[in-house]
Design an enzyme around this catalytic site. Structure first.
Site, PDB file in Angstrom:
ATOM      1  N   THR A  41       0.841  -1.206   0.000  1.00  0.00           N
ATOM      2  CA  THR A  41       0.000   0.000   0.000  1.00  0.00           C
ATOM      3  C   THR A  41       0.870   1.248   0.000  1.00  0.00           C
ATOM      4  OG1 THR A  41      -1.736  -1.164   1.220  1.00  0.00           O
ATOM      5  CG2 THR A  41      -1.822   1.232   1.243  1.00  0.00           C
ATOM      6  N   ASP A  63       8.054  -9.195  -4.794  1.00  0.00           N
ATOM      7  CA  ASP A  63       7.478 -10.077  -3.781  1.00  0.00           C
ATOM      8  C   ASP A  63       6.730 -11.204  -4.497  1.00  0.00           C
ATOM      9  OD1 ASP A  63       6.094 -11.327  -1.759  1.00  0.00           O
ATOM     10  OD2 ASP A  63       5.429  -9.473  -0.802  1.00  0.00           O
TER      11      ASP A  63
END
Length: 341
Positions: A41, A63
């Site tokens: 985020t 990731d």
């Protein structure tokens, strides 16, 4: 001390990421932290803010969980793709566990089958695997090559959880060593191979040894150049993301110490999921948690007085989609002002 007083207390640095927007020389931004602290985020929100002041911005997820697609509600892959609703912000998701066979293929070698007559592919593969971390580093190198050719003004990496992040930052050094070793061996055995190959000057499958070695050297030079850029505070910085809890603070401190040992600049910390219950709140759990968070916030202030520490509130709903990310991103540059406790 009230939260408002805490927010407006005299700090050596402002509690925002505005300094990153003002730093026009910035080329690489890494965003990392422990899992579940709001790292994706934060990286998406920072990318949105940078897109307001830069010509072209690329957001890359390294990731394996690949949360960028979920955050923006749009599918991303290993090719850069423009994010819906933006004209200068693109994203891509890469697998940091790439394979060495893919790189050998991209470099002109197709593995043991095409080089089978001499076993050269297997030899190179075995040599490369003898250096720890080189498999992931090869994938990293391919990403760097692609990113470099795309010529984005600033690149943001949404990295894997802490341990993987730090390993990722070692890749340039790891790969530089691996390629230097292969280049040295090619110098020693190149004449012998050329003698075996005779006048053709090529490997089985129509490949050319000199071309392969030239591509490897080019890759090594790219890695060396980027490695130098990562250690230049004018070009690269690392944004640490955490929450106000012991384990997260411990991981952040460990990460900052390692980044310092790599000579990688870090001067911004984003503290997510902070609670600000009103003074008339009847939520005892909220008050207890706020008390704990205040304790760790004070520790963060003491430990990192020369950092820009951004305090972000816990929100009642998930931050997903362009509109919610834009609202969240605004708090990275305009400090959230909580209600009086």
């Amino acid at each position: 001390m009230s939260s408002a007083a805490m927010l407006t207390a005299e700090d050596s640095l402002e509690p925002t990421l505005q300094n990153l927007l003002d730093q026009k020389t910035l080329r690489w931004v890494f965003v990392g932290g422990k899992g579940g602290v709001g790292k994706t985020t934060t990286s998406c929100s920072l990318a949105i803010q940078l897109a307001k002041v830069r010509k072209s911005v690329l957001l890359i997820s390294t990731d394996p969980a690949h949360n960028l697609s979920d955050a923006f509600g749009q599918k991303f892959g290993k090719e850069a793709r423009l994010i819906d609703g933006f004209t200068n912000l693109s994203a891509m998701e890469i697998d940091p566990n790439g394979s060495i066979q893919d790189l050998l293929a991209a470099s002109g070698g197709q593995g043991d089958d095409s080089m089978g007559g001499l076993g050269i592919g297997g030899m190179m593969q075995d040599l490369a695997f003898s250096i720890p971390g080189v498999d992931e580093a090869m994938s990293f190198a391919e990403v760097l090559k692609q990113v470099k050719s795309l010529s984005y003004e600033v690149i943001i990496f949404d990295t894997a959880p802490t341990g993987h992040t730090l390993r990722f930052l070692q890749f340039p050094t790891v790969l530089e060593k691996a390629l230097a070793k292969l280049a040295q061996l090619s110098t020693q055995f190149g004449p012998m191979l050329n003698s075996i190959l005779g006048g053709r000057g090529g490997l089985p499958g129509g490949q050319n040894l000199d071309e392969i070695l030239s591509k490897m050297e080019s890759l090594r030079e790219t890695i060396a150049e980027v490695n130098a850029q990562f250690k230049d505070a004018d070009l690269t910085t690392f944004v640490c993301v955490c929450i106000a809890e012991f384990l997260s603070l411990y991981e952040t401190e460990r990460m900052i110490q390692e980044l310092t040992s790599y000579h990688i600049d870090t001067h911004c910390i984003v503290v997510n999921q902070l609670l600000f219950p009103g003074k008339d709140s009847s939520c005892e759990q909220c008050k207890a948690r706020r008390k704990m968070q205040k304790k760790y916030l004070n520790e963060i202030e003491e430990l990192y007085e020369d950092f820009n520490v951004v305090r972000m509130p816990m929100l009642v709903e998930e931050v997903r989609g362009k509109e919610k990310l834009e609202k969240f991103s605004d708090m990275l540059v305009h400090p959230y002002v909580p209600p009086q406790e």
